[in-house]
Design a protein around this motif. Structure first.
Motif, short mmCIF file in Angstrom:
data_model
loop_
_atom_site.label_atom_id
_atom_site.label_comp_id
_atom_site.label_asym_id
_atom_site.label_seq_id
_atom_site.Cartn_x
_atom_site.Cartn_y
_atom_site.Cartn_z
N TRP A 191 0.84 -1.09 0.07
CA TRP A 191 0.13 0.07 0.12
C TRP A 191 1.13 1.07 0.07
O TRP A 191 0.85 1.71 0.89
CB TRP A 191 -0.88 0.03 1.24
CG TRP A 191 -2.21 0.96 1.05
CD1 TRP A 191 -2.63 1.40 2.25
CD2 TRP A 191 -2.60 1.43 0.10
NE1 TRP A 191 -3.91 2.10 1.60
CE2 TRP A 191 -3.74 2.13 0.45
CE3 TRP A 191 -2.70 1.52 -1.35
CZ2 TRP A 191 -4.65 3.15 -0.33
CZ3 TRP A 191 -3.29 2.21 -2.29
CH2 TRP A 191 -4.31 2.94 -1.77
N SER A 248 -10.32 1.24 -2.62
CA SER A 248 -9.08 0.21 -1.97
C SER A 248 -8.75 0.72 -0.33
O SER A 248 -8.52 -0.23 0.33
CB SER A 248 -7.74 0.95 -2.59
OG SER A 248 -7.76 2.16 -2.50
N ALA A 276 -6.64 -5.32 -1.44
CA ALA A 276 -7.85 -4.96 -1.60
C ALA A 276 -8.51 -6.04 -2.46
O ALA A 276 -8.11 -5.92 -3.91
CB ALA A 276 -8.28 -3.37 -2.07
N GLU A 300 -11.52 4.85 -6.82
CA GLU A 300 -10.40 3.97 -6.55
C GLU A 300 -9.87 4.28 -4.97
O GLU A 300 -9.88 3.02 -4.64
CB GLU A 300 -9.00 4.37 -7.38
CG GLU A 300 -7.75 3.87 -7.17
CD GLU A 300 -7.72 2.25 -7.23
OE1 GLU A 300 -6.95 1.67 -6.61
OE2 GLU A 300 -8.41 1.91 -8.16
N LEU A 345 -9.56 -5.46 -6.18
CA LEU A 345 -8.81 -4.49 -7.19
C LEU A 345 -7.42 -5.23 -7.41
O LEU A 345 -6.93 -5.05 -8.42
CB LEU A 345 -8.68 -3.18 -6.34
CG LEU A 345 -9.73 -2.48 -6.19
CD1 LEU A 345 -9.40 -1.03 -5.58
CD2 LEU A 345 -10.31 -1.85 -7.71
N ASP A 346 -7.11 -6.29 -6.58
CA ASP A 346 -5.91 -6.72 -6.80
C ASP A 346 -5.55 -7.50 -8.01
O ASP A 346 -6.36 -8.46 -8.37
CB ASP A 346 -5.55 -7.68 -5.67
CG ASP A 346 -5.48 -7.15 -4.10
OD1 ASP A 346 -5.17 -5.84 -4.07
OD2 ASP A 346 -5.52 -7.59 -3.28
N THR A 352 -2.67 -3.10 -7.33
CA THR A 352 -4.25 -2.85 -6.70
C THR A 352 -4.67 -1.35 -7.54
O THR A 352 -5.62 -1.00 -7.45
CB THR A 352 -3.94 -2.85 -5.22
OG1 THR A 352 -3.45 -3.97 -4.90
CG2 THR A 352 -5.26 -2.54 -4.72
N ALA A 353 -3.67 -0.34 -7.56
CA ALA A 353 -3.99 1.08 -8.32
C ALA A 353 -2.95 1.16 -9.26
O ALA A 353 -2.68 2.34 -9.60
CB ALA A 353 -3.95 1.77 -7.19
N ASN A 408 -7.61 -0.81 -12.73
CA ASN A 408 -8.16 -1.73 -11.60
C ASN A 408 -9.43 -1.85 -11.24
O ASN A 408 -10.17 -2.79 -10.96
CB ASN A 408 -7.16 -1.20 -10.40
CG ASN A 408 -5.81 -1.59 -10.43
OD1 ASN A 408 -5.06 -0.41 -10.96
ND2 ASN A 408 -5.20 -2.79 -10.26
#
Length: 470
Positions: A131, A315, A209, A311, A212-213, A177-178, A415
């Motif tokens: 993160w 997340s 997350a 997003e 989103l992963d 994830t992002a 994502n």
């Protein structure tokens, strides 16, 4: 063994292994020696597996000598991000809380890589719990960008990006994830692919997350990314987000030309507030494709204006739910930046989270409609260049902008939609790489890889390599 071998791509050295011109044992020893020598400067590895790696290389060598060659990853030494489990060994997530965590089983992707015959050399540094986007870890130290050791390598898969760029791993895996595959790939001059959500199973990868992963390859070339994806793609019932969909031959058609390709450009979002050298490099490549027979079409995705909030609401909420108990019981064991983000995630209401999912659905519908008119959408990967390690800001046409917001702005939408997105290097600005992003239709990784290969063949990097490791 000549050190020059380490600078080759995975698919190049694979041919030498298959023909028995190169020994997997000698190659692994050479890569380990090189990686140990550089790691004090680059800090790409959290841990090494020297003895285990050499034992795996010996098995691969014996298999190949007996005529049992498995394919382009057989005998290839590589390391992976330290949130992907290797059974019976420590996986830290670059954290204090999980510093001694040992999983019972291999992750889905490690199991598939073992089937492909890879040699696992170690675990790679990352931003704590994946993160963050600068890979400046309070627990394992910052990772240096091999193009300029004062600059961030991007994150959260910063160790992965630095390792491949510095020839400390032939190819590798990141999690996204992002943007955490594409951000460090762009910053380190690599090819990075975030596959379609569900294409690569995530069993045995510590989540950031859930919705989103992604897991995907980070490689020296498009052909390497294709070969790596080939090995790890596929369904696994142990991952509830895994999708049972046909797996293409990703290496087929990489030599195709752009004639008939329809390129979409979304001007209002993907070319707004972008540093001028980046915009120039990306538009130059679009013009190159058009000159070779592609056509250009403007597309509109109005809901993208809400994508950054969507997003972050998604997340942060999902990540905070995962870490809620530790946040309550062990808050001081998180790095300060990660603790702040997890605390921030606790502030979103259920109403806001569900509103974000409604906007997310609209964004996905608009992307789907746009991709019915075009084959791919091309955009910059990052709107800014990599800043100095420790800087909370980046420079956008001479103005300070928030680093996190800038780095995830162009990568986050893929994502939210789950669509495949590939970054390829397209030049340098002040000695640092620039990335171009190709977004495609769901499960059309083959399509985005073909476009990436078409760009790669124009040699926009002019065969230049990162100074550290060269």
């Amino acid at each position: 063994m000549p050190k020059e071998l380490l600078s080759k791509t995975t698919t190049e050295v694979a041919k030498l292994i298959e023909s028995k011109e190169v020994s997997p044992v000698d190659l692994t020893q050479s890569l380990l020696d090189h990686s140990h020598e550089l790691n004090d400067k680059v800090n790409a590895y959290i841990s090494f597996r020297d003895d285990a790696a050499l034992a795996e290389a010996k098995v691969a060598e014996d298999e190949i000598s007996q005529g049992n060659y498995r394919g382009p990853l057989h005998g290839i030494p590589m390391a992976i991000k330290d949130n992907i489990y290797v059974g019976g060994e420590v996986t830290t997530m670059a954290s204090k809380i999980h510093g001694d965590f040992v999983s019972k089983d291999d992750s889905s992707v490690v199991n598939k890589l073992r089937e492909a015959g890879i040699v696992l050399t170690g675990k790679l540094n990352m931003h704590e719990y994946a993160w963050g986007i600068d890979n400046n870890s309070p627990h394992f130290g910052s990772v240096a960008n091999p193009w300029n050791a004062d600059k961030v390598p991007g994150g959260s898969s910063g160790g992965s990006g630095a390792a491949v760029a510095a020839d400390m791993s032939f190819t590798t895996l990141g999690t996204d994830t992002a943007g955490s595959i594409r951000i460090p790939s762009a910053a380190c001059g690599l090819v990075g692919l975030k596959p379609t959500h569900g294409r690569v199973a995530k069993y045995g990868c510590f989540p950031l997350a859930w919705s989103l992963d992604h897991i995907g390859p980070m490689s020296k070339s498009v052909a390497d990314a294709a070969a790596t994806l080939q090995a790890i793609a596929g369904y696994d019932p142990r991952d509830p987000t895994s999708v049972e969909a046909p797996v293409s031959d990703y290496s087929a058609g990489l030599d195709s030309d752009p004639k008939g390709l329809v390129i979409g450009v979304e001007e209002n979002y993907f070319f707004r507030d972008v540093d001028s050298p980046i915009e120039d490099a990306v538009r130059k490549q679009i013009d190159q494709l058009v000159s070779q027979g592609a056509s250009l079409k403007t597309v509109r995705i109005p809901s993208l204006r809400h994508s950054e909030w969507t997003e972050l609401a998604t997340s942060l909420s999902e990540a905070s739910a995962i870490h809620h108990t530790d946040l309550q019981n062990r808050p001081d064991d998180f790095g300060a930046d990660i603790r702040f983000l997890f605390e921030l995630g606790e502030l979103f209401s259920s109403v806001e989270y569900l509103q974000a999912q409604q906007i997310r659905r609209q964004i996905k519908q608009e992307f789907t409609a746009a991709l019915q008119e075009v084959d791919v959408i091309i955009a910059p990967t990052l709107p800014v260049m990599a800043p100095d390690i420790g800087s909370p800001v980046a420079q956008l046409n001479g103005q300070d902008v928030d680093l996190i917001d800038a780095f995830i702005r162009y990568t986050g939408p893929s994502n939210l939609t789950g669509l495949p997105a590939l970054t390829v290097p397209v030049g340098l600005d002040d000695g640092l790489p620039i990335g171009l992003q190709i977004i495609g239709r769901a499960f059309d990784e083959a399509g985005v890889l073909k476009v990436g290969a078409q760009i790669e063949r124009t040699n926009p990097m002019e065969s230049r390599r990162a100074p550290i490791g060269a």
